[in-house]
Design an enzyme around this catalytic site. Structure first.
Site, PDB file in Angstrom:
ATOM      1  N   LEU A 129       0.859  -1.179   0.000  1.00 55.08           N
ATOM      2  CA  LEU A 129       0.000   0.000   0.000  1.00 55.08           C
ATOM      3  C   LEU A 129       0.895   1.229   0.000  1.00 55.08           C
ATOM      4  CD1 LEU A 129      -1.667  -2.359   1.404  1.00 55.08           C
ATOM      5  CD2 LEU A 129      -2.962  -0.552   2.525  1.00 55.08           C
ATOM      6  N   ASP A 130       1.013   1.886  -1.160  1.00 53.30           N
ATOM      7  CA  ASP A 130       1.716   3.162  -1.234  1.00 53.30           C
ATOM      8  C   ASP A 130       0.712   4.244  -0.861  1.00 53.30           C
ATOM      9  OD1 ASP A 130       4.100   2.002  -2.144  1.00 53.30           O
ATOM     10  OD2 ASP A 130       3.445   2.087  -4.228  1.00 53.30           O
ATOM     11  N   VAL A 131       1.003   4.964   0.224  1.00 55.53           N
ATOM     12  CA  VAL A 131       0.009   5.857   0.806  1.00 55.53           C
ATOM     13  C   VAL A 131       0.532   7.289   0.874  1.00 55.53           C
ATOM     14  CG1 VAL A 131      -1.424   6.326   2.833  1.00 55.53           C
ATOM     15  CG2 VAL A 131      -0.889   3.953   2.202  1.00 55.53           C
TER      16      VAL A 131
END
Length: 264
Positions: A129-131
């Protein structure tokens, strides 16, 4: 007893290793195979390698590179980049890679997580998950394609769904802190940790072993991943592969877990 893990994360761009800042301005830091050899000697807990070009360019993973890395690697290896099908996941596992990471493909077709987990086992399937904080309200949002595509997904809700779909682990990567070496986003980590029971690794922002100690103190059994911390040395960011030795690591865990017991 299950221990926390300290995990170098290596980014591959145009065949070489790079380090980014907020997912931009890649700086060349060396050759992937040479880096793996050095990390072998340092007996790292685990290694994450991500091809940051594959998904953006719409191509398949570089299977020869993955096979070469797996052949050289003497620690558990997680590979991500360009993986779109369960068949690709199975092929990569066949090279001796312990874990395969999905990202954009899982967002595009969530059922892929279930399909891949059935083929290789949940323990071998990771979702990244690139947040980033986006919009006027600066809410957390999952991004894909090197942080260039907004998904509209809330990372906490997405992590919950990934657990239901059969993912074995999530890697939560803070775009806002990437390469800054100013500490992890502990708020983001806490929100997701409270929502799921899956193994979780946090990435983005570590600038010292003290940052890892803070993370372990807060969350105990967790993966503490870093890029810049393990490839740069000193205030001038000279390129030097490094990693804590066994005694340094044990002392770090003892301090962090001891503090966690006191807080509990």
């Amino acid at each position: 007893m299950v221990q926390p893990r300290i995990i170098p994360c290596l980014l591959v761009h145009e065949g070489g290793l790079v380090k980014t800042t907020r997912f931009a301005d890649p700086k060349y830091v060396g050759d992937p195979i040479n880096a793996v050899r050095i990390f072998n000697e340092k007996e790292v807990d685990e290694l994450i390698v991500v091809d940051i070009d594959a998904t953006r360019e719409g191509r398949e993973p570089n299977y020869q590179m993955i096979a070469d890395l797996a052949n050289e690697c003497r620690m558990p290896l997680c590979y991500g980049g360009g993986v779109k099908t369960a068949e690709q996941v199975q092929r990569i596992i066949g090279f001796g890679v312990e874990k395969v990471a999905l990202s954009a493909a899982a967002v595009a077709r969530p059922e892929l997580v279930t399909e891949a987990a059935r083929q290789v086992g949940s323990q071998s399937l990771v979702v990244v998950l690139d947040v980033a904080r986006t919009g006027l309200l600066r809410r957390y949002e999952v991004m894909t394609h090197n942080g260039t595509v907004k998904t509209g997904l809330d990372p906490v809700n997405w992590a919950k769904r990934l657990e239901q779909l059969g993912a074995g682990e999530v890697v939560v990567n803070s775009i806002d802190r990437d390469g800054l070496m100013q500490g992890y986003d502990l708020e983001l980590a806490s929100r997701i940790r409270e929502a799921i029971t899956l193994p979780m690794t946090l990435l983005g922002g570590a600038g010292s072993l003290a940052d890892i100690e803070d993370l372990v103190c807060t969350h105990r059994v967790i993966g503490a991943a870093a890029g810049s911390l393990f490839v740069f040395k000193g205030k001038y960011r000279a390129v030097l592969i490094n990693y804590p030795n066994r005694s340094e690591k044990n002392a770090l865990f003892e301090r962090a877990l001891g503090l966690a017991e006191v807080k509990a």
